[in-house]
Design a protein around this motif. Structure first.
Motif, mmCIF file in Angstrom:
data_model
loop_
_atom_site.group_PDB
_atom_site.id
_atom_site.type_symbol
_atom_site.label_atom_id
_atom_site.label_comp_id
_atom_site.label_asym_id
_atom_site.label_seq_id
_atom_site.Cartn_x
_atom_site.Cartn_y
_atom_site.Cartn_z
ATOM 1 N N SER A 210 1.901 33.712 -15.208
ATOM 2 C CA SER A 210 3.065 33.927 -14.221
ATOM 3 C C SER A 210 2.653 32.681 -13.137
ATOM 4 C CB SER A 210 2.996 35.079 -13.396
ATOM 5 O OG SER A 210 3.646 35.185 -12.212
ATOM 6 N N VAL A 211 1.294 32.701 -12.781
ATOM 7 C CA VAL A 211 1.015 31.750 -11.968
ATOM 8 C C VAL A 211 1.447 30.395 -12.431
ATOM 9 C CG1 VAL A 211 -0.929 30.635 -10.618
ATOM 10 C CG2 VAL A 211 -0.740 33.143 -10.980
ATOM 11 N N VAL A 212 0.868 30.112 -13.657
ATOM 12 C CA VAL A 212 1.006 28.741 -14.339
ATOM 13 C C VAL A 212 2.676 28.340 -14.215
ATOM 14 C CG1 VAL A 212 0.637 27.368 -16.298
ATOM 15 C CG2 VAL A 212 -1.035 28.930 -15.615
ATOM 16 N N ALA A 213 3.262 29.397 -14.894
ATOM 17 C CA ALA A 213 4.984 29.127 -14.938
ATOM 18 C C ALA A 213 5.289 28.913 -13.604
ATOM 19 C CB ALA A 213 5.633 30.274 -15.347
ATOM 20 N N GLU A 214 4.954 29.567 -12.272
ATOM 21 C CA GLU A 214 5.409 29.156 -11.262
ATOM 22 C C GLU A 214 5.116 27.830 -10.674
ATOM 23 O OE1 GLU A 214 4.058 31.488 -7.897
ATOM 24 O OE2 GLU A 214 5.844 30.857 -6.650
ATOM 25 N N ALA A 215 3.928 27.397 -10.936
ATOM 26 C CA ALA A 215 3.173 26.109 -10.680
ATOM 27 C C ALA A 215 4.078 24.973 -11.519
ATOM 28 C CB ALA A 215 1.871 25.926 -11.028
ATOM 29 N N ARG A 216 4.170 25.351 -12.550
ATOM 30 C CA ARG A 216 5.411 24.160 -13.402
ATOM 31 C C ARG A 216 6.489 24.172 -12.748
ATOM 32 N NH1 ARG A 216 3.288 22.298 -17.945
ATOM 33 N NH2 ARG A 216 1.512 23.506 -18.936
ATOM 34 N N GLN A 217 7.201 25.331 -12.387
ATOM 35 C CA GLN A 217 8.613 25.064 -11.681
ATOM 36 C C GLN A 217 8.474 24.525 -10.325
ATOM 37 O OE1 GLN A 217 9.781 29.231 -10.998
ATOM 38 N NE2 GLN A 217 8.971 29.773 -13.107
ATOM 39 N N LEU A 218 7.556 24.584 -9.535
ATOM 40 C CA LEU A 218 7.196 24.012 -8.386
ATOM 41 C C LEU A 218 7.056 22.487 -8.458
ATOM 42 C CD1 LEU A 218 4.919 26.526 -6.697
ATOM 43 C CD2 LEU A 218 7.354 25.854 -5.636
ATOM 44 N N VAL A 219 6.351 22.077 -9.525
ATOM 45 C CA VAL A 219 6.213 20.686 -9.665
ATOM 46 C C VAL A 219 7.458 20.028 -10.392
ATOM 47 C CG1 VAL A 219 4.834 18.933 -11.183
ATOM 48 C CG2 VAL A 219 3.797 21.016 -10.165
ATOM 49 N N ALA A 220 8.308 20.560 -11.172
ATOM 50 C CA ALA A 220 9.632 20.474 -11.828
ATOM 51 C C ALA A 220 10.391 20.034 -10.606
ATOM 52 C CB ALA A 220 10.062 21.207 -12.778
ATOM 53 N N GLN A 221 10.319 20.725 -9.453
ATOM 54 C CA GLN A 221 11.225 20.406 -8.348
ATOM 55 C C GLN A 221 10.857 19.624 -7.132
ATOM 56 O OE1 GLN A 221 13.441 24.031 -7.232
ATOM 57 N NE2 GLN A 221 12.603 25.159 -8.973
ATOM 58 N N GLY A 222 9.517 19.035 -7.557
ATOM 59 C CA GLY A 222 9.219 17.809 -6.690
ATOM 60 C C GLY A 222 8.090 18.172 -5.770
ATOM 61 N N VAL A 223 7.447 19.194 -6.057
ATOM 62 C CA VAL A 223 6.078 19.650 -5.371
ATOM 63 C C VAL A 223 5.090 18.904 -5.937
ATOM 64 C CG1 VAL A 223 4.215 21.548 -4.977
ATOM 65 C CG2 VAL A 223 6.985 21.918 -4.544
ATOM 66 N N GLU A 224 4.432 18.199 -5.142
ATOM 67 C CA GLU A 224 2.948 17.521 -5.549
ATOM 68 C C GLU A 224 1.872 18.013 -5.165
ATOM 69 O OE1 GLU A 224 3.927 13.090 -6.150
ATOM 70 O OE2 GLU A 224 5.165 13.677 -4.333
ATOM 71 N N GLU A 225 1.843 18.904 -3.982
ATOM 72 C CA GLU A 225 0.592 19.311 -3.614
ATOM 73 C C GLU A 225 0.619 21.054 -3.680
ATOM 74 O OE1 GLU A 225 -0.220 19.471 0.611
ATOM 75 O OE2 GLU A 225 -2.149 19.369 0.294
ATOM 76 N N ILE A 226 -0.335 21.660 -4.418
ATOM 77 C CA ILE A 226 -0.211 23.205 -4.466
ATOM 78 C C ILE A 226 -1.590 23.623 -4.098
ATOM 79 C CG2 ILE A 226 -0.684 25.125 -6.051
ATOM 80 C CD1 ILE A 226 1.769 23.779 -7.737
ATOM 81 N N THR A 227 -1.448 24.604 -3.000
ATOM 82 C CA THR A 227 -2.427 25.265 -2.507
ATOM 83 C C THR A 227 -2.566 26.960 -2.911
ATOM 84 O OG1 THR A 227 -2.327 23.771 -0.509
ATOM 85 C CG2 THR A 227 -3.572 25.590 -0.239
ATOM 86 N N LEU A 228 -3.514 27.367 -3.906
ATOM 87 C CA LEU A 228 -3.620 28.495 -3.990
ATOM 88 C C LEU A 228 -4.312 29.411 -2.976
ATOM 89 C CD1 LEU A 228 -5.118 27.875 -7.770
ATOM 90 C CD2 LEU A 228 -2.674 27.953 -6.977
ATOM 91 N N ILE A 229 -3.512 30.709 -2.749
ATOM 92 C CA ILE A 229 -4.187 31.417 -1.839
ATOM 93 C C ILE A 229 -4.184 32.881 -2.170
ATOM 94 C CG2 ILE A 229 -3.417 30.063 0.196
ATOM 95 C CD1 ILE A 229 -1.061 31.967 0.433
ATOM 96 N N GLY A 230 -4.829 33.547 -1.411
ATOM 97 C CA GLY A 230 -5.300 35.189 -1.599
ATOM 98 C C GLY A 230 -6.332 35.499 -0.724
ATOM 99 N N GLN A 231 -6.549 36.675 -0.532
ATOM 100 C CA GLN A 231 -7.672 36.953 0.673
ATOM 101 C C GLN A 231 -9.009 36.664 0.045
ATOM 102 O OE1 GLN A 231 -4.968 39.683 0.428
ATOM 103 N NE2 GLN A 231 -4.159 38.753 2.095
ATOM 104 N N ASP A 232 -9.130 36.793 -1.463
ATOM 105 C CA ASP A 232 -10.165 36.200 -1.928
ATOM 106 C C ASP A 232 -10.041 35.554 -3.137
ATOM 107 O OD1 ASP A 232 -12.563 35.632 -3.056
ATOM 108 O OD2 ASP A 232 -13.051 37.821 -3.284
ATOM 109 N N THR A 233 -9.793 34.346 -3.235
ATOM 110 C CA THR A 233 -9.064 33.625 -4.422
ATOM 111 C C THR A 233 -10.546 33.409 -5.554
ATOM 112 O OG1 THR A 233 -9.594 31.506 -3.265
ATOM 113 C CG2 THR A 233 -7.396 32.294 -3.480
ATOM 114 N N THR A 234 -11.552 33.774 -5.286
ATOM 115 C CA THR A 234 -12.892 33.586 -6.179
ATOM 116 C C THR A 234 -12.939 34.773 -6.908
ATOM 117 O OG1 THR A 234 -13.899 34.017 -4.156
ATOM 118 C CG2 THR A 234 -13.992 31.664 -5.168
#
Ligand code: SF4
Length: 481
Positions: A210-234
């Protein structure tokens, strides 16, 4: 916002023009609560005197004070907690609308592909939910009462379990080339100063695909910088049975063609694994940037915070980070004035800060939150002492930062231009890979080189010409390819 837009609502940033006012609130410390309440009251006044027909309060303040908000502010028509996003439509009096044609940049996978004609056939669009899973640590902490809200009068006892997915409609409000992706929600850690787990629920990861699919959609729409967030991403993926899930995810995202910068925020110190660091080092487009909130360096304070570790252990971690990812920018944050913090503890923290030489540092005053483990501790530190300690620590960091920024002068770096400076139209603001959006110092551009004009959201090669305490000044050399 995506759901509302899809249902036919149109967004305005001018509240006096709105028919439906929505205040999205924060509730993790006193100042955030106060700001939220002030905004609700301001909107309530506007509703009474203006054209708004509905006032909705959403977010974490609802998780904490659900009943009280409605009781004490009668202008509020509905409340929507963090786990019931679908309810926003009913609260707004909007039925999910078929075939809405949005003027906004809507991000949603299957749904976006279907718009507008095919959606009409399916009738309605509903936000989809991912199945939430949990980690054994989270289950154990739940049994120990970590997430309990029994003492929170007016709050529901049910913890939010919501997770969005790649088909949930989403409206981007960030500058066009940048977007955040939330990869996990909630937190299982036992930090005694923090009520976020009680507000946001147990840790749960979004599905990898799901995350990968969303990232692909964002990049396809012109996004060039993605910041992954969450309370604790690690911790990402632990509940899905993944080992080093964040590293695996970064590996998968980094190869998306067109993605220039990829970063993640909020690493838990003992979860910064060798594999994670090697992954950051391996890909050119993963920003050499790590935000690892350490909260303190004195072992006694860390123990009472139920975080563990010590300045010495952290220094070893930082050494390993810098050795594996040369040139990495490090950010951390500390809390000063935790109950029982002594003058010696503060000296230990200051010594640590001198030694660690962080690129970016945030210092927060301890906020005594009802429902947190630390609330019950006596030996509270007086407010004035807390503020004096905070000032001293920031002054110390200022000198460290100034010296470090001097080293930037003469370096050629890639910048992401953000737009004219709010302070003066003579300067533009920009960021490097070492600056996360909206958090760190700034790069001011005072010379466009041979270029007539700059474009916000474009990348440029530039040379750093001056350094100040936290900010630097740059001259553009050329457009980045
Ligand atoms: S890790 Fe962060 S969000 Fe989780 S309890 Fe600790 S401070 Fe709160």
């Amino acid at each position: 916002m995506g759901l509302l837009d899809r249902a036919g609502a149109r967004l305005t940033s001018h509240p006096e023009e709105a028919e439906i006012l929505i205040v999205n609130t924060c509730s993790f410390i006193d100042t955030a609560k106060q700001e939220s309440i002030d905004t609700i009251l301001e909107m309530a006044r506007l509703k009474t005197s203006g054209s708004a027909k509905k006032l909705i309060v959403a977010g974490c303040l609802v998780e904490r004070y659900r009943d009280e908000i409605r009781k004490s502010i009668p202008e509020v028509d509905a409340v929507v907690g963090t786990g019931e996003l679908d309810a926003i439509l009913e609260a707004a009096g909007l039925a999910p609308m078929a075939a809405a044609t949005s003027p906004f940049n809507i991000i949603s996978g299957a749904a976006a592909d279907k718009r507008p004609g095919q959606e009409a056939q399916s009738g309605t669009h509903k936000a989809t939910h991912e199945e939430a899973s949990s980690r054994p640590e989270g289950d154990l902490r739940e049994q120990q009462g970590r997430f309990r809200r029994d003492d929170w009068e007016g709050a529901t006892h049910q913890l939010p379990t919501y997770l969005y997915d790649e088909t949930t409609p989403r409206l981007l409000t960030t500058p066009k080339s940048s977007a955040y992706i939330k990869i996990a929600e909630g937190c299982d850690h036992p930090c005694t100063f923090c009520v976020i787990p009680n507000l946001r629920g147990k840790f749960r990861s979004r599905r990898f695909e799901s995350v990968v699919a969303e990232a692909r959609q964002l990049v396809a729409q012109g996004v060039e910088e993605i910041t992954l967030i969450g309370q604790d991403t690690t911790c990402y993926g632990e509940d899905l049975g993944l080992k080093d899930g964040l590293a695996l995810l970064l590996d998968e995202l980094a190869v998306i063609p067109g993605l220039r910068w990829l970063r993640f925020l909020y690493a838990y110190p003992n979860r910064v694994t060798t594999k994670l660091l090697e992954t950051i080092a391996k890909h050119d487009n993963i920003c050499k940037y790590l935000d690892v909130p350490l909260q303190h360096a004195a072992p006694a304070v860390l123990k009472r915070m139920k975080r563990g570790g010590s300045g010495d252990i952290f220094l070893k971690t930082l050494e390993k980070v810098r050795a594996t990812v040369p040139g990495i920018a490090l950010r951390t944050s500390f809390i000063v004035g935790f109950p029982g913090e002594t003058a010696e503890d503060i000296t230990a923290l200051e010594d640590f800060v001198k030694e660690a030489k962080f690129d970016w540092l945030g210092v927060f005053s301890y906020s005594d939150e009802e429902g947190s483990g630390a609330f019950a501790l006596d030996t509270k530190v007086p407010k004035r002492t807390i503020e004096a300690r905070k000032r001293r620590l920031m002054k110390l960091q200022q000198a460290i930062s100034k010296k470090a920024k001097q080293q930037w002068v003469g370096r050629e770096l890639v910048l992401l231009a953000e737009g004219e400076s709010e302070e003066t139209p003579l300067l533009w603001e920009a960021r490097t890979q070492f600056h996360a959006p909206e958090i760190d110092g700034k790069v001011y551009i005072n010379d466009f080189g041979d270029l007539e004009a700059l474009e916000p959201g474009r990348f440029y090669n530039a040379v750093i010409t001056e350094a100040h305490e936290y900010d630097v000044v740059a001259r553009v050399v050329s457009k980045a390819l």
